[in-house]
Design a protein around this motif. Structure first.
Motif, PDB file in Angstrom:
ATOM      1  N   THR A  26     -30.769  19.292 -44.343  1.00 43.87           N
ATOM      2  CA  THR A  26     -31.983  18.483 -44.507  1.00 43.87           C
ATOM      3  C   THR A  26     -31.663  17.060 -44.920  1.00 43.87           C
ATOM      4  O   THR A  26     -32.181  16.102 -44.326  1.00 43.87           O
ATOM      5  CB  THR A  26     -32.919  19.145 -45.547  1.00 43.87           C
ATOM      6  N   PHE A  27     -30.815  16.895 -45.923  1.00 42.37           N
ATOM      7  CA  PHE A  27     -30.504  15.545 -46.386  1.00 42.37           C
ATOM      8  C   PHE A  27     -29.695  14.755 -45.362  1.00 42.37           C
ATOM      9  O   PHE A  27     -29.884  13.541 -45.230  1.00 42.37           O
ATOM     10  CB  PHE A  27     -29.821  15.571 -47.757  1.00 42.37           C
ATOM     11  N   SER A  28     -28.830  15.436 -44.617  1.00 43.32           N
ATOM     12  CA  SER A  28     -28.104  14.746 -43.547  1.00 43.32           C
ATOM     13  C   SER A  28     -29.074  14.269 -42.472  1.00 43.32           C
ATOM     14  O   SER A  28     -28.965  13.141 -41.981  1.00 43.32           O
ATOM     15  CB  SER A  28     -27.053  15.667 -42.918  1.00 43.32           C
ATOM     16  N   LEU A  29     -30.018  15.118 -42.131  1.00 46.43           N
ATOM     17  CA  LEU A  29     -31.011  14.751 -41.115  1.00 46.43           C
ATOM     18  C   LEU A  29     -31.886  13.602 -41.591  1.00 46.43           C
ATOM     19  O   LEU A  29     -32.130  12.651 -40.842  1.00 46.43           O
ATOM     20  CB  LEU A  29     -31.858  15.972 -40.761  1.00 46.43           C
ATOM     21  N   ILE A  30     -32.327  13.662 -42.832  1.00 46.13           N
ATOM     22  CA  ILE A  30     -33.138  12.576 -43.393  1.00 46.13           C
ATOM     23  C   ILE A  30     -32.344  11.276 -43.397  1.00 46.13           C
ATOM     24  O   ILE A  30     -32.869  10.217 -43.032  1.00 46.13           O
ATOM     25  CB  ILE A  30     -33.631  12.934 -44.819  1.00 46.13           C
ATOM     26  N   ALA A  31     -31.086  11.342 -43.799  1.00 44.05           N
ATOM     27  CA  ALA A  31     -30.234  10.147 -43.826  1.00 44.05           C
ATOM     28  C   ALA A  31     -30.100   9.559 -42.427  1.00 44.05           C
ATOM     29  O   ALA A  31     -30.133   8.334 -42.255  1.00 44.05           O
ATOM     30  CB  ALA A  31     -28.861  10.484 -44.408  1.00 44.05           C
ATOM     31  N   GLU A  32     -29.951  10.422 -41.430  1.00 45.68           N
ATOM     32  CA  GLU A  32     -29.838   9.951 -40.044  1.00 45.68           C
ATOM     33  C   GLU A  32     -31.130   9.272 -39.597  1.00 45.68           C
ATOM     34  O   GLU A  32     -31.096   8.236 -38.942  1.00 45.68           O
ATOM     35  CB  GLU A  32     -29.531  11.117 -39.096  1.00 45.68           C
ATOM     36  N   ILE A  33     -32.245   9.868 -39.941  1.00 45.10           N
ATOM     37  CA  ILE A  33     -33.544   9.313 -39.535  1.00 45.10           C
ATOM     38  C   ILE A  33     -33.786   7.968 -40.208  1.00 45.10           C
ATOM     39  O   ILE A  33     -34.197   7.006 -39.560  1.00 45.10           O
ATOM     40  CB  ILE A  33     -34.680  10.308 -39.846  1.00 45.10           C
ATOM     41  N   ILE A  34     -33.513   7.907 -41.503  1.00 41.43           N
ATOM     42  CA  ILE A  34     -33.710   6.648 -42.235  1.00 41.43           C
ATOM     43  C   ILE A  34     -32.715   5.599 -41.763  1.00 41.43           C
ATOM     44  O   ILE A  34     -33.060   4.438 -41.584  1.00 41.43           O
ATOM     45  CB  ILE A  34     -33.602   6.879 -43.759  1.00 41.43           C
ATOM     46  N   GLY A  35     -31.474   6.021 -41.568  1.00 43.70           N
ATOM     47  CA  GLY A  35     -30.455   5.128 -41.031  1.00 43.70           C
ATOM     48  C   GLY A  35     -29.894   4.105 -42.006  1.00 43.70           C
ATOM     49  O   GLY A  35     -29.138   3.229 -41.612  1.00 43.70           O
ATOM     50  N   ASP A  36     -30.229   4.215 -43.281  1.00 44.01           N
ATOM     51  CA  ASP A  36     -29.714   3.288 -44.292  1.00 44.01           C
ATOM     52  C   ASP A  36     -28.285   3.685 -44.662  1.00 44.01           C
ATOM     53  O   ASP A  36     -28.032   4.813 -45.112  1.00 44.01           O
ATOM     54  CB  ASP A  36     -30.621   3.322 -45.535  1.00 44.01           C
ATOM     55  N   ALA A  37     -27.359   2.769 -44.495  1.00 45.18           N
ATOM     56  CA  ALA A  37     -25.937   3.054 -44.728  1.00 45.18           C
ATOM     57  C   ALA A  37     -25.669   3.513 -46.156  1.00 45.18           C
ATOM     58  O   ALA A  37     -24.874   4.444 -46.367  1.00 45.18           O
ATOM     59  CB  ALA A  37     -25.091   1.833 -44.399  1.00 45.18           C
ATOM     60  N   ASP A  38     -26.297   2.893 -47.144  1.00 40.50           N
ATOM     61  CA  ASP A  38     -26.071   3.300 -48.536  1.00 40.50           C
ATOM     62  C   ASP A  38     -26.575   4.725 -48.788  1.00 40.50           C
ATOM     63  O   ASP A  38     -25.919   5.507 -49.482  1.00 40.50           O
ATOM     64  CB  ASP A  38     -26.750   2.325 -49.499  1.00 40.50           C
ATOM     65  N   PHE A  39     -27.722   5.046 -48.211  1.00 39.68           N
ATOM     66  CA  PHE A  39     -28.254   6.407 -48.379  1.00 39.68           C
ATOM     67  C   PHE A  39     -27.345   7.423 -47.687  1.00 39.68           C
ATOM     68  O   PHE A  39     -27.080   8.495 -48.231  1.00 39.68           O
ATOM     69  CB  PHE A  39     -29.685   6.498 -47.845  1.00 39.68           C
ATOM     70  N   ILE A  40     -26.859   7.093 -46.505  1.00 36.68           N
ATOM     71  CA  ILE A  40     -25.931   7.977 -45.786  1.00 36.68           C
ATOM     72  C   ILE A  40     -24.684   8.214 -46.627  1.00 36.68           C
ATOM     73  O   ILE A  40     -24.228   9.356 -46.778  1.00 36.68           O
ATOM     74  CB  ILE A  40     -25.569   7.393 -44.402  1.00 36.68           C
ATOM     75  N   LYS A  41     -24.142   7.142 -47.228  1.00 39.43           N
ATOM     76  CA  LYS A  41     -22.954   7.289 -48.082  1.00 39.43           C
ATOM     77  C   LYS A  41     -23.246   8.191 -49.276  1.00 39.43           C
ATOM     78  O   LYS A  41     -22.422   9.031 -49.648  1.00 39.43           O
ATOM     79  CB  LYS A  41     -22.492   5.918 -48.578  1.00 39.43           C
ATOM     80  N   GLN A  42     -24.426   8.017 -49.886  1.00 41.79           N
ATOM     81  CA  GLN A  42     -24.794   8.853 -51.031  1.00 41.79           C
ATOM     82  C   GLN A  42     -24.894  10.324 -50.627  1.00 41.79           C
ATOM     83  O   GLN A  42     -24.395  11.213 -51.328  1.00 41.79           O
ATOM     84  CB  GLN A  42     -26.120   8.394 -51.632  1.00 41.79           C
ATOM     85  N   VAL A  43     -25.542  10.571 -49.503  1.00 43.67           N
ATOM     86  CA  VAL A  43     -25.705  11.948 -49.036  1.00 43.67           C
ATOM     87  C   VAL A  43     -24.347  12.581 -48.765  1.00 43.67           C
ATOM     88  O   VAL A  43     -24.071  13.706 -49.189  1.00 43.67           O
ATOM     89  CB  VAL A  43     -26.612  12.006 -47.784  1.00 43.67           C
ATOM     90  N   LYS A  44     -23.480  11.863 -48.084  1.00 42.54           N
ATOM     91  CA  LYS A  44     -22.164  12.409 -47.756  1.00 42.54           C
ATOM     92  C   LYS A  44     -21.325  12.631 -49.014  1.00 42.54           C
ATOM     93  O   LYS A  44     -20.538  13.580 -49.078  1.00 42.54           O
ATOM     94  CB  LYS A  44     -21.424  11.499 -46.763  1.00 42.54           C
ATOM     95  N   THR A  45     -21.501  11.788 -50.009  1.00 48.07           N
ATOM     96  CA  THR A  45     -20.782  11.951 -51.276  1.00 48.07           C
ATOM     97  C   THR A  45     -21.286  13.180 -52.029  1.00 48.07           C
ATOM     98  O   THR A  45     -20.491  13.991 -52.522  1.00 48.07           O
ATOM     99  CB  THR A  45     -20.923  10.683 -52.139  1.00 48.07           C
ATOM    100  N   VAL A  46     -22.602  13.346 -52.107  1.00 50.65           N
ATOM    101  CA  VAL A  46     -23.174  14.514 -52.789  1.00 50.65           C
ATOM    102  C   VAL A  46     -22.744  15.801 -52.084  1.00 50.65           C
ATOM    103  O   VAL A  46     -22.383  16.784 -52.737  1.00 50.65           O
ATOM    104  CB  VAL A  46     -24.717  14.404 -52.879  1.00 50.65           C
ATOM    105  N   ILE A  47     -22.771  15.789 -50.762  1.00 50.62           N
ATOM    106  CA  ILE A  47     -22.344  16.974 -50.009  1.00 50.62           C
ATOM    107  C   ILE A  47     -20.892  17.306 -50.334  1.00 50.62           C
ATOM    108  O   ILE A  47     -20.553  18.468 -50.596  1.00 50.62           O
ATOM    109  CB  ILE A  47     -22.558  16.778 -48.491  1.00 50.62           C
ATOM    110  N   LEU A  48     -20.036  16.302 -50.346  1.00 48.58           N
ATOM    111  CA  LEU A  48     -18.626  16.549 -50.662  1.00 48.58           C
ATOM    112  C   LEU A  48     -18.477  17.164 -52.055  1.00 48.58           C
ATOM    113  O   LEU A  48     -17.727  18.129 -52.234  1.00 48.58           O
ATOM    114  CB  LEU A  48     -17.813  15.255 -50.574  1.00 48.58           C
ATOM    115  N   TYR A  49     -19.200  16.616 -53.033  1.00 51.69           N
ATOM    116  CA  TYR A  49     -19.094  17.119 -54.401  1.00 51.69           C
ATOM    117  C   TYR A  49     -19.697  18.514 -54.570  1.00 51.69           C
ATOM    118  O   TYR A  49     -19.310  19.249 -55.474  1.00 51.69           O
ATOM    119  CB  TYR A  49     -19.732  16.152 -55.390  1.00 51.69           C
TER     120      TYR A  49
END
Length: 148
Positions: A26-49
């Motif tokens: 869900t968060f990856s999809l939302i990040a893709e839809i929003i397309g904001d680079a900072d949000f994408i980085k945050q999502v990918k960081t949270v997923i990794l952690y």
């Protein structure tokens, strides 16, 4: 380990795994839809952690499922076991993709390669969610038969 404890572990790890995968998706999809680079980085960081949660839950789910299944030849049990093999393979791919996407988002550019890999990750994540959902439904059917 007592049967009731094993069932509780299996249910808990199923819920943890399904919710974790659903949140990642869900968060990856939302990040893709929003397309904001900072949000994408945050999502990918949270997923990794949060990957260790999934890395612990999935083997516990598989092991508890195997123990509960025993030597059953019930078609529902056999289907669940077959689907779990695909879930495991997809899971290993998804872990690799999550690490790659974290690295790419944070240390490279969010470009066509990133979005292509993200698309693959979303596809594999949807497949795993579907397979886990089918296993949950089969598990509910099995427990209903048992308590009927």
């Amino acid at each position: 380990m007592k049967h009731k404890q094993l069932i509780k572990i299996h249910i808990a790890t199923t819920v943890i795994a399904a919710l974790t995968i659903a949140n990642f998706f869900t968060f990856s999809l939302i990040a893709e839809i929003i397309g904001d680079a900072d949000f994408i980085k945050q999502v990918k960081t949270v997923i990794l952690y949060c990957l260790p949660v999934l890395i612990i839950a999935m083997p516990l789910l598989a092991l508890s499922g195997k123990r509960l299944a025993g030597k059953s030849i019930n078609p529902l049990v056999l289907q669940k076991q077959k689907r779990m093999k695909f879930v495991a393979i997809n899971g290993l791919l998804l872990i690799s993709l999550a690490i790659y996407l974290y690295y790419h988002a944070n240390f490279k550019t969010i470009d066509t390669t990133f979005f292509t890999v993200q698309g693959i990750e979303l596809l594999l994540g949807a497949v795993n969610l579907s397979l886990i959902g089918l296993n949950i439904r089969a598990g509910l059917r099995l427990s209903y038969k048992k308590f009927k």
